[in-house]
Design a protein around this motif. Structure first.
Motif, short mmCIF file in Angstrom:
data_model
loop_
_atom_site.label_atom_id
_atom_site.label_comp_id
_atom_site.label_asym_id
_atom_site.label_seq_id
_atom_site.Cartn_x
_atom_site.Cartn_y
_atom_site.Cartn_z
N GLN A 342 -9.40 -22.78 34.82
CA GLN A 342 -9.02 -23.43 35.59
C GLN A 342 -8.16 -22.86 36.11
OE1 GLN A 342 -10.69 -27.59 35.57
NE2 GLN A 342 -12.37 -26.98 37.32
N ASP A 343 -6.58 -23.62 35.66
CA ASP A 343 -5.11 -23.00 36.61
C ASP A 343 -5.43 -21.60 36.73
OD1 ASP A 343 -5.17 -25.86 36.39
OD2 ASP A 343 -4.23 -25.72 34.15
N ALA A 344 -6.05 -20.47 36.08
CA ALA A 344 -5.53 -19.34 36.03
C ALA A 344 -6.04 -19.32 37.61
CB ALA A 344 -6.11 -18.63 35.23
N TYR A 345 -7.28 -19.76 37.60
CA TYR A 345 -8.36 -20.04 39.33
C TYR A 345 -7.50 -19.79 40.09
CZ TYR A 345 -12.67 -19.37 41.78
OH TYR A 345 -13.03 -18.94 42.88
N ALA A 346 -6.93 -21.02 39.64
CA ALA A 346 -6.32 -22.04 41.07
C ALA A 346 -5.04 -20.69 41.94
CB ALA A 346 -5.87 -23.17 40.70
N GLY A 432 -10.94 -29.77 34.45
CA GLY A 432 -11.59 -29.87 33.17
C GLY A 432 -11.96 -31.19 32.23
N SER A 433 -11.38 -32.11 33.55
CA SER A 433 -11.14 -33.65 32.82
C SER A 433 -12.42 -34.27 32.87
CB SER A 433 -10.05 -34.46 33.37
OG SER A 433 -10.20 -34.63 34.86
N GLY A 434 -13.06 -33.55 33.86
CA GLY A 434 -14.26 -35.03 34.30
C GLY A 434 -13.99 -35.85 35.62
N THR A 476 -0.03 -32.63 34.55
CA THR A 476 0.18 -31.19 34.29
C THR A 476 1.29 -30.86 35.91
OG1 THR A 476 -1.21 -30.90 32.74
CG2 THR A 476 0.28 -28.94 33.56
N ILE A 477 2.12 -30.35 35.40
CA ILE A 477 3.20 -30.17 36.94
C ILE A 477 3.81 -29.09 36.48
CG2 ILE A 477 5.43 -30.19 37.81
CD1 ILE A 477 3.38 -33.24 38.29
N PHE A 484 5.20 -25.67 43.94
CA PHE A 484 5.04 -26.55 42.56
C PHE A 484 3.02 -26.37 42.69
CE2 PHE A 484 5.09 -30.26 46.00
CZ PHE A 484 3.90 -30.42 46.37
N GLU A 485 2.73 -26.77 41.34
CA GLU A 485 1.23 -27.00 41.26
C GLU A 485 0.98 -28.02 40.47
OE1 GLU A 485 -0.60 -23.22 39.62
OE2 GLU A 485 0.28 -21.91 41.59
N TRP A 486 -0.44 -28.62 40.42
CA TRP A 486 -0.28 -29.86 39.50
C TRP A 486 -2.09 -30.08 38.86
CZ3 TRP A 486 -3.40 -33.76 41.15
CH2 TRP A 486 -3.66 -34.09 42.31
N SER A 487 -2.22 -30.57 38.46
CA SER A 487 -3.37 -30.67 37.70
C SER A 487 -3.32 -32.29 36.76
CB SER A 487 -4.27 -29.48 36.69
OG SER A 487 -3.23 -29.87 35.86
N LEU A 488 -4.71 -32.41 36.48
CA LEU A 488 -4.96 -34.04 35.87
C LEU A 488 -5.81 -33.99 35.35
CD1 LEU A 488 -4.93 -37.62 35.78
CD2 LEU A 488 -6.29 -36.96 37.46
#
Length: 488
Positions: A342-346, A432-434, A476-477, A484-488
């Motif tokens: 997912q991160d790579a796609y984003a 992927g965390s839902g 995740t930063i 910047f990019e971030w995800s949970l």
């Protein structure tokens, strides 16, 4: 050109449909007397993958997936209480209430897993007239007999003219040795004969009139009948779990040959099992975990909830003909892998073209095609996507460049294989965390912009504090050249 493993020939064969440009595909669906579990998810996702790829190749696919709502008995294919009738009796419901309730829940689970609906989803109970007609043809051809109001396949007589056991690799002598005698089977000539129609006992609440008795069709009869009705006397692909190969699919072949005089199916495909500690997962083994329990994390074997896309990714990580052993640790690893994808796609979607390409992105599309053509090798497709993810990260981090043409081709390849063919929802599920990140987005963006400002002012203490606090909360930063990019 697509090669698939034909269970009947036990080898890979180039796929050639009966009618050019059109494919008829039949897959055994669920018996709807309980919630779907991980073992149900695997064939659904496996044949969804095949369905998607056939359509990608340009075929017009008629995909039939049945609902078993009558005739699937406990203990043995021909003996015991109907599973749906038993559920209805215990819960004081009409059988069709049970069917509708669990069919609705099955559809909801399939939608969550991004499994496309079939072209036709026939119910066994809606095709009683056709099943009676099919039994009549077998009787007329001399391969069945009537006993006490029930109709049985005469396997010994059939085996003299056809090869009974050719799908599972068994011969009749082995089947005779392995078939146990059961109480209530005295009306059969041989213990291995199977029911085409069963006379209903007085307490049996699901029954229909027929020339032989008030009763119901045998479990195997529904697929022979509905496959023929919707796909013709010959069709391309029949699929299902490996546990259905014998006796269910073997009986289907016998019924079709006995009624029609020839095989109906050109390519048989079977997915392997999901296991727990090496034992098949299933309701009969009392070791299953429902999909709802996976999504909510409500089972003693689960360390946490897992999103539907994590489950789909977990299943696609293994080739469909290999066994997959479940563990919560394996799902956690799948969740991390899916998050990386997912991160790579984003990052790919945010990438900007340069004048030249230094990233190694050539040939990805063809490598993915080759993997899919090799018997739907989804784990190799995923490996190719992960390899390209390294290049995407290099581009995003300013360590490599990509020109406009190559960037558009890379985006198109990822969309085709990751989203359209593998069926992964890469823009959902918060890495992927839902978890839906929408409620946090404004606040997190504001904090990270404050951190950027602190870094510009060389206020490292504030910058580190914001990053450390967010990391502790599960975010995740990533610092990028653009911010910047971030995800949970």
């Amino acid at each position: 050109m697509l090669q698939i493993y034909n269970t009947l020939s036990r080898q890979k064969e180039y796929f050639r449909p009966i009618h050019e440009g059109h494919v008829g595909m039949y897959v055994c669906g669920p018996t709807v007397y309980g919630d779907a579990h991980l073992g149900h998810a695997r064939p659904a996702i496996t044949f969804d993958l095949l369905y998607r790829y056939l359509m990608h190749l340009g075929y017009k696919v008629r995909y039939v997936r049945n609902i078993t709502d009558v005739g699937h008995l406990e203990h043995d294919a021909d003996e015991g209480e109907d599973k749906i009738a038993k559920k209805a009796r215990l819960e004081q419901l009409e059988p069709m209430e049970v069917v509708q309730y669990y069919t609705n829940r099955y559809h909801h689970d399939m939608e969550s897993l991004n499994v496309l609906p079939p072209s036709i989803e026939p119910h066994a109970s809606g095709h009683i007239i056709e099943q009676i007609a099919f039994v009549k043809r077998i009787l007329e051809n001399g391969y069945a007999y009537i006993s006490n109001g029930s109709v049985y396949m005469d396997v010994e007589k059939y085996a003299k003219d056809y090869h009974y056991g050719k799908l599972s690799g068994r011969n009749l002598d082995e089947i005779v040795t392995d078939t146990r005698e059961l109480d209530g089977q005295q009306e059969k000539r041989h213990s291995y004969d199977f029911a085409l129609w069963k006379k209903a006992a007085p307490e049996h609440i699901m029954h229909w009139p027929s020339p032989w008795s008030e009763g119901f069709p045998g479990w195997h009869m529904e697929c022979s009948t509905m496959g023929t009705k919707y796909l013709g006397e010959e069709f391309d692909i029949h699929g299902g779990g490996m546990d259905l190969m014998f006796p269910h699919h073997e009986a289907e072949i016998a019924q079709s040959c006995a009624a029609l005089g020839h095989d109906s199916v050109r390519y048989w495909m079977h997915n392997n099992m999901i296991t727990i500690a090496g034992k098949k997962m299933g309701k009969s083994y009392h070791n299953f975990i429902t999909l709802e329990q996976f999504f909510k994390g409500e089972h003693e074997l689960l360390s946490k909830p897992f999103s539907p896309m994590t489950i789909r990714f977990f299943i696609l990580m293994a080739h469909y003909r290999s066994t997959v052993d479940f563990s919560s640790e394996a799902l956690e690893a799948a969740e991390k892998g899916f998050a990386r994808l997912q991160d790579a796609y984003a990052r790919l979607m945010k990438s900007q073209p340069s004048a030249t390409t230094t990233a190694d992105v050539a040939g990805l599309n063809q490598r993915c095609i080759d993997a899919m053509d090799d018997d739907l090798n989804s784990p190799i497709v995923l490996q190719h996507l992960f390899d390209s993810a390294k290049q995407i990260n290099s581009i995003a981090d300013g360590k490599a460049t990509i020109n406009a043409t190559d960037l558009e081709e890379l985006k198109a390849t990822w969309h085709t294989f990751a989203i359209e063919i593998l069926g992964l929802r890469l823009e959902d599920d918060a890495a992927g965390s839902g978890t839906d990140t929408t409620p946090y987005k404004g606040a997190i963006d504001m904090l990270l912009n404050m951190r950027l400002e602190a870094k510009r002012n060389k206020d490292w203490a504030t910058s580190d504090k914001i990053r450390n606090e967010l990391t502790a909360l599960g975010f995740t930063i990533k610092d990028t050249k653009d911010g910047f990019e971030w995800s949970l």
